[in-house]
Design an enzyme around this catalytic site. Structure first.
Site, PDB file in Angstrom:
ATOM      1  N   TYR A 158      68.281  11.268  68.184  1.00  0.00           N
ATOM      2  CA  TYR A 158      67.309  11.255  67.088  1.00  0.00           C
ATOM      3  C   TYR A 158      67.960  11.610  65.756  1.00  0.00           C
ATOM      4  O   TYR A 158      67.410  11.311  64.690  1.00  0.00           O
ATOM      5  CB  TYR A 158      66.165  12.235  67.341  1.00  0.00           C
ATOM      6  CG  TYR A 158      65.290  11.926  68.525  1.00  0.00           C
ATOM      7  CD1 TYR A 158      65.420  10.742  69.258  1.00  0.00           C
ATOM      8  CD2 TYR A 158      64.296  12.820  68.931  1.00  0.00           C
ATOM      9  CE1 TYR A 158      64.611  10.482  70.348  1.00  0.00           C
ATOM     10  CE2 TYR A 158      63.482  12.557  70.011  1.00  0.00           C
ATOM     11  CZ  TYR A 158      63.644  11.394  70.725  1.00  0.00           C
ATOM     12  OH  TYR A 158      62.838  11.141  71.808  1.00  0.00           O
ATOM     13  N   HIS A 184      68.747  11.550  78.812  1.00  0.00           N
ATOM     14  CA  HIS A 184      67.847  10.743  77.997  1.00  0.00           C
ATOM     15  C   HIS A 184      67.580   9.374  78.618  1.00  0.00           C
ATOM     16  O   HIS A 184      66.436   8.905  78.660  1.00  0.00           O
ATOM     17  CB  HIS A 184      68.421  10.581  76.586  1.00  0.00           C
ATOM     18  CG  HIS A 184      67.401  10.217  75.570  1.00  0.00           C
ATOM     19  ND1 HIS A 184      67.565  10.438  74.234  1.00  0.00           N
ATOM     20  CD2 HIS A 184      66.188   9.635  75.685  1.00  0.00           C
ATOM     21  CE1 HIS A 184      66.499  10.027  73.571  1.00  0.00           C
ATOM     22  NE2 HIS A 184      65.656   9.527  74.432  1.00  0.00           N
TER      23      HIS A 184
END
Length: 280
Positions: free
Chosen positions: A53, A111
């Site tokens: 991110y 992730h």
């Protein structure tokens, strides 16, 4: 707001995840700082971020400046695919912790499964368990794992070692095979993109249910997920929307409401990068 629900995390697990958190996907710079400060001031105590991110430093800054004690927060980050190798995972997690200004996070997730299986899952899970042993994370888990990949992870480390599988779930993608398998294994699920990038706001069925409850389609979607036992991590930058989302924890939908929402599933997947696994 520090309330937790046992349905989100079985009692056998050592951590308790607040059922409604604040997601930070696509939030950058001052936007994510302001969003987290606002959310924390309203009562959010569960913050979700990730290495990819590019906002861990801002998340850490916002938490540090909020005045909310670290011990009262539940913070999740996620290891990116390029850092899944055994010799890279822990150093990358230490970098994340430095950015977050924390000695440890509460939960560290894979992730995405290693693209093409380039890094064996056992190697990554062994590194995560070592990170936990070192006190860098209180718990470990999965994200975007299919049924076959969940089964492999459970076979390798046992289901009680895995705090959650974070997957895309919303009224238009209900991920039933993943949900059924996870529930059968007593593996908690966390729903990301629970509002389908705002698409729930224009769905007639959700608008009708919301009108009858005196609320909004967003809260109906969140309540539907919470009522099914999932944790949810909607992203929001507006304090008014953040405050409204918190009310979803008190909204109770009828069996008829739940059935009508179940009928909205159309397999509309929003997160589907070219390196994604073969979905169920």
């Amino acid at each position: 707001m520090t309330t937790t629900v046992s349905r989100s995390m079985p009692q056998a697990r050592a951590i308790s995840m607040p059922p409604l958190g604040l997601g930070t996907f696509r939030l950058k710079g001052q936007t994510v700082i302001d969003a987290i400060k606002s959310g924390l001031s309203l009562g959010y105590r569960h913050i979700d971020t990730a290495q990819i991110y590019g906002n861990e430093a801002e998340v850490g800054q916002a938490i540090a400046e909020s005045g909310v004690p670290r011990a009262g927060l539940f913070v999740t980050t996620k290891i990116w695919t390029e850092q899944l190798a055994g010799d890279r995972l822990i150093p990358s997690l230490r970098e994340s912790l430095a950015k977050l200004r924390m000695a440890a996070v509460d939960l560290t997730l894979i992730h995405w499964p290693s693209p093409g299986g380039a890094v064996p899952l056992k190697e990554t899970l062994d590194a995560l368990i070592e990170a936990k042993r070192l006190g860098l994370t209180r718990a470990i888990g999965l994200s975007n794992f299919t049924v076959a990949q969940m089964r492999e992870a459970i076979d390798l480390v046992g289901v009680d070692e895995l705090a959650t599988n974070q997957v895309e779930i919303h009224p238009f993608l209900q991920n039933r095979r993943v949900v059924d398998f996870a529930k059968g294994q007593d593996l908690p699920l966390t729903a990301y993109m629970p509002l389908a990038y705002g698409k729930v706001m224009t769905e007639p069925v959700l608008l009708d249910i919301a009108a009858r409850h005196g609320t909004t389609p967003a809260q109906v979607s969140l309540a539907w997920l919470l009522q099914r036992g999932f944790a949810v991590i909607p992203s929001s930058t507006k304090p008014s929307n953040q405050a409204a989302n918190l009310t979803a924890t008190a909204l109770r939908l009828s069996d008829e409401d739940m059935t009508r929402i179940a009928a909205l599933d159309r397999g509309e997947r929003l997160a589907d990068p070219d390196f994604a696994p073969d979905w169920d």
